[in-house]
Scaffold this motif. Structure first.
Motif, PDB file in Angstrom:
ATOM      1  N   ASN A  13     -26.783   4.385 -28.325  1.00 10.03           N
ATOM      2  CA  ASN A  13     -26.506   4.954 -27.443  1.00 10.03           C
ATOM      3  C   ASN A  13     -24.824   4.697 -26.770  1.00 10.03           C
ATOM      4  O   ASN A  13     -24.540   3.280 -26.819  1.00 10.03           O
ATOM      5  N   GLY A  57     -22.464   5.778 -23.015  1.00 14.41           N
ATOM      6  CA  GLY A  57     -22.652   6.706 -22.007  1.00 14.41           C
ATOM      7  C   GLY A  57     -21.485   6.311 -20.785  1.00 14.41           C
ATOM      8  O   GLY A  57     -20.601   5.638 -20.937  1.00 14.41           O
ATOM      9  N   SER A 102     -27.080   8.630 -20.395  1.00 14.96           N
ATOM     10  CA  SER A 102     -26.236   8.861 -21.725  1.00 14.96           C
ATOM     11  C   SER A 102     -25.617   9.763 -22.147  1.00 14.96           C
ATOM     12  O   SER A 102     -24.989  10.516 -21.394  1.00 14.96           O
TER      13      SER A 102
END
Length: 162
Positions: free
Chosen positions: A132, A134, A156
């Protein structure tokens, strides 16, 4: 004669106003805020947070204020430091992932007591593949001469999984 007196009083009033507006008030000083140093301090807090998270040692995380609220994606807000730390601990039960933060910008209040941080996060697995990534925003307040996070949220930038 009466007209000259009125004009004199009027001119005197205007002169007084102009002089008082131009005089400096030395009793009020704006504190010096070192934005670059504050950015370094906030990045240090982020590094400490990531280090504790990556070690699984969230028992004494000095990042959040006791009355903090965090907005994780796809869930109700978590209110209070204990609630946030418990959520993070549950996320770490069998976690070999590594988290990192990068402070991109800070917006500092004139008195330096509040800082809005805009940054980038990255979570990778044990093979260093991104799980992930972001962006996030965190609002810090200076309490007892230290910055603590009072509000934060993240988003994200990876495609949603169906």
């Amino acid at each position: 004669m009466k007209n000259k007196i009125v004009k004199g009083v009027f001119l005197g009033c205007i002169s007084s106003i102009v002089i008082s507006c131009n005089s400096k008030n030395d009793t009020q000083t704006t504190p010096m805020v070192d934005k670059d140093q504050i950015k370094k301090d906030i990045q240090t807090k982020e590094n400490e947070f990531a280090d504790l998270y990556n070690k699984g040692e969230l028992k004494d995380i000095g990042y959040y204020a006791d009355d903090a609220t965090t907005f994780f994606p796809n869930r109700a807000p978590l209110v209070g430091k204990d609630s946030i730390v418990n959520f993070l601990k549950n996320d770490l039960i069998s976690n070999t992932d590594k988290l990192s933060f990068n402070t991109n910008e800070v917006f500092v209040s004139n008195d330096g007591n509040q800082v809005l941080e805009v940054g980038y996060f990255k979570l990778v697995d044990s093979s260093n593949a991104a799980i992930n990534t972001g962006n996030y925003m965190s609002l810090f307040e200076k309490r007892n001469d230290k910055y603590v996070c009072v509000r934060d949220m993240s988003a994200s930038d990876m495609p949603a999984k169906n």
